[in-house]
Scaffold this motif. Sequence first.
Motif, PDB file in Angstrom:
ATOM      1  N   TYR A 189      -9.483   3.904   6.618  1.00  0.00           N
ATOM      2  CA  TYR A 189      -8.900   3.671   7.941  1.00  0.00           C
ATOM      3  C   TYR A 189      -9.051   4.931   8.795  1.00  0.00           C
ATOM      4  O   TYR A 189      -8.234   5.853   8.704  1.00  0.00           O
ATOM      5  CB  TYR A 189      -7.429   3.272   7.788  1.00  0.00           C
ATOM      6  N   CYS A 241      -0.441  -1.613   4.900  1.00  0.00           N
ATOM      7  CA  CYS A 241       0.499  -0.819   5.677  1.00  0.00           C
ATOM      8  C   CYS A 241      -0.075  -0.691   7.091  1.00  0.00           C
ATOM      9  O   CYS A 241      -0.392   0.415   7.531  1.00  0.00           O
ATOM     10  CB  CYS A 241       0.716   0.546   5.013  1.00  0.00           C
ATOM     11  N   PHE A 242      -0.248  -1.849   7.746  1.00  0.00           N
ATOM     12  CA  PHE A 242      -0.661  -1.784   9.156  1.00  0.00           C
ATOM     13  C   PHE A 242       0.444  -1.073   9.927  1.00  0.00           C
ATOM     14  O   PHE A 242       1.618  -1.142   9.551  1.00  0.00           O
ATOM     15  CB  PHE A 242      -0.840  -3.201   9.717  1.00  0.00           C
ATOM     16  N   ASN A 243       0.079  -0.413  11.021  1.00  0.00           N
ATOM     17  CA  ASN A 243       1.099   0.245  11.842  1.00  0.00           C
ATOM     18  C   ASN A 243       1.591  -0.720  12.923  1.00  0.00           C
ATOM     19  O   ASN A 243       1.048  -1.818  13.077  1.00  0.00           O
ATOM     20  CB  ASN A 243       0.547   1.563  12.420  1.00  0.00           C
ATOM     21  N   TYR A 275       4.336   7.499  10.237  1.00  0.00           N
ATOM     22  CA  TYR A 275       3.472   6.326  10.423  1.00  0.00           C
ATOM     23  C   TYR A 275       4.383   5.119  10.202  1.00  0.00           C
ATOM     24  O   TYR A 275       4.896   4.919   9.096  1.00  0.00           O
ATOM     25  CB  TYR A 275       2.341   6.374   9.399  1.00  0.00           C
ATOM     26  N   ASN A 290     -10.231  -6.070   7.356  1.00  0.00           N
ATOM     27  CA  ASN A 290     -10.918  -6.137   8.653  1.00  0.00           C
ATOM     28  C   ASN A 290     -12.381  -6.565   8.536  1.00  0.00           C
ATOM     29  O   ASN A 290     -13.019  -6.835   9.547  1.00  0.00           O
ATOM     30  CB  ASN A 290     -10.871  -4.771   9.362  1.00  0.00           C
ATOM     31  N   TYR A 304      -3.008  -7.604  15.384  1.00  0.00           N
ATOM     32  CA  TYR A 304      -3.939  -8.455  14.616  1.00  0.00           C
ATOM     33  C   TYR A 304      -3.710  -8.537  13.097  1.00  0.00           C
ATOM     34  O   TYR A 304      -4.594  -8.982  12.378  1.00  0.00           O
ATOM     35  CB  TYR A 304      -5.400  -8.059  14.916  1.00  0.00           C
ATOM     36  N   TYR A 356       2.875   6.822   3.807  1.00  0.00           N
ATOM     37  CA  TYR A 356       1.477   6.661   4.193  1.00  0.00           C
ATOM     38  C   TYR A 356       1.120   7.778   5.173  1.00  0.00           C
ATOM     39  O   TYR A 356       1.800   7.949   6.183  1.00  0.00           O
ATOM     40  CB  TYR A 356       1.249   5.286   4.846  1.00  0.00           C
ATOM     41  N   LYS A 396      -9.686   1.560  -2.459  1.00  0.00           N
ATOM     42  CA  LYS A 396      -9.913   1.105  -1.076  1.00  0.00           C
ATOM     43  C   LYS A 396     -11.342   1.440  -0.641  1.00  0.00           C
ATOM     44  O   LYS A 396     -11.766   2.605  -0.718  1.00  0.00           O
ATOM     45  CB  LYS A 396      -8.893   1.770  -0.161  1.00  0.00           C
ATOM     46  N   CYS A 443      -5.367  -3.139   2.532  1.00  0.00           N
ATOM     47  CA  CYS A 443      -5.127  -2.985   3.971  1.00  0.00           C
ATOM     48  C   CYS A 443      -6.401  -3.131   4.811  1.00  0.00           C
ATOM     49  O   CYS A 443      -6.867  -4.234   5.006  1.00  0.00           O
ATOM     50  CB  CYS A 443      -4.410  -1.659   4.231  1.00  0.00           C
ATOM     51  N   TYR A 444      -6.975  -2.040   5.271  1.00  0.00           N
ATOM     52  CA  TYR A 444      -8.104  -2.081   6.206  1.00  0.00           C
ATOM     53  C   TYR A 444      -9.302  -2.847   5.625  1.00  0.00           C
ATOM     54  O   TYR A 444     -10.166  -3.305   6.376  1.00  0.00           O
ATOM     55  CB  TYR A 444      -8.474  -0.633   6.560  1.00  0.00           C
ATOM     56  N   SER A 475      -1.474  -1.762  15.477  1.00  0.00           N
ATOM     57  CA  SER A 475      -2.461  -2.721  14.952  1.00  0.00           C
ATOM     58  C   SER A 475      -1.760  -3.969  14.413  1.00  0.00           C
ATOM     59  O   SER A 475      -2.241  -5.085  14.567  1.00  0.00           O
ATOM     60  CB  SER A 475      -3.291  -2.070  13.844  1.00  0.00           C
ATOM     61  N   GLU A 506       0.861  -1.196   0.000  1.00  0.00           N
ATOM     62  CA  GLU A 506       0.000   0.000   0.000  1.00  0.00           C
ATOM     63  C   GLU A 506       0.895   1.243   0.000  1.00  0.00           C
ATOM     64  O   GLU A 506       1.917   1.282   0.684  1.00  0.00           O
ATOM     65  CB  GLU A 506      -0.871   0.003   1.266  1.00  0.00           C
TER      66      GLU A 506
END
Length: 275
Positions: free
Chosen positions: A120, A183-185, A221, A161, A192, A50, A116, A157-158, A188, A44
């Motif tokens: 997020y 690109c989860f941080n 980020y 979820n 998960y 990001y 997307k 990414c998100y 998060s 991402e």
Amino acid sequence: MYKDFKLGLCQMLVTMSKEENLAKAIEIVGKAASSGCNIIVLPECFNSPYGTNYFAEYAEDISDSESPTLKTLKSLSIQYSIYLIGGSIPEKNENKIFNTSVIFNPNGEIIGIHRKVHLYDMDIPGGIRCFESDVISPGNQATIVNTEYCKIGIGICYDINFPEYSWTLSKDDTVGILIFPGCFNIDSGSKYWELLMKVRAFDNSIFVAGCSQARNNDASYVSWGHSIVVDPLGQHENIDEKEGILIKDIRFDELVRWRNNILFRKHKRFDVYRQ
Ligand SMILES: NC(=O)CC(=O)C(=O)O
């Protein structure tokens, strides 16, 4: 219906310089292709840091034949004769910005565009605060692309979820893998990222891949990394947080055997579930 292939997830380090990011994409995709990967994925926001402060500045119009990022992706797919899932980039479209993945076939033709869907918007007390919707507009479609190996469901990414989104992609039996540039941080991601990838794979009896940015501790980020591939039984392989490529042979005999014996997919009771 399915043909085995070699998948390459390019976990690249993204910096403030678009020029550097594109040069890095050229280098890392070249390495994955030299290792025999047929389908190659970028993360991402691979051309842009990001963050809502950056999207407008780095955004490109993907219908512009002079878009530097699109030109790069197209020429890489032709040069190496690969399917290239171009991570995502901030896309400028009239007066809107989207977080968009453009997917190319080995002839350099665009076979899919995914915007997307789930933005997020997150404010974790004492943790990350990010409101994509301040800047980004949501896409409104679930995206499936056709390849010679299988159909591929795409999310960014998100989008992972949301179980309903993955099911929407997976319910077509000819979709063999879901691919999520991400690109989860570090917050998060540590909690998960792996869990979501595994549960989506297991729930839907499908391969799932998440391709992350490498961790850049200088970024505002900070990405979790840990790009991952999970098989339909929930078994996974991943890499750490550093720049690198996760290469995985996707073999469908296992998926077919699993789906023939374990019938979750057929036992769903949509007559009982509520929307
Ligand atoms: N980039 C994102 O969509 C971030 C995300 O989903 C997260 O949980 O982190």
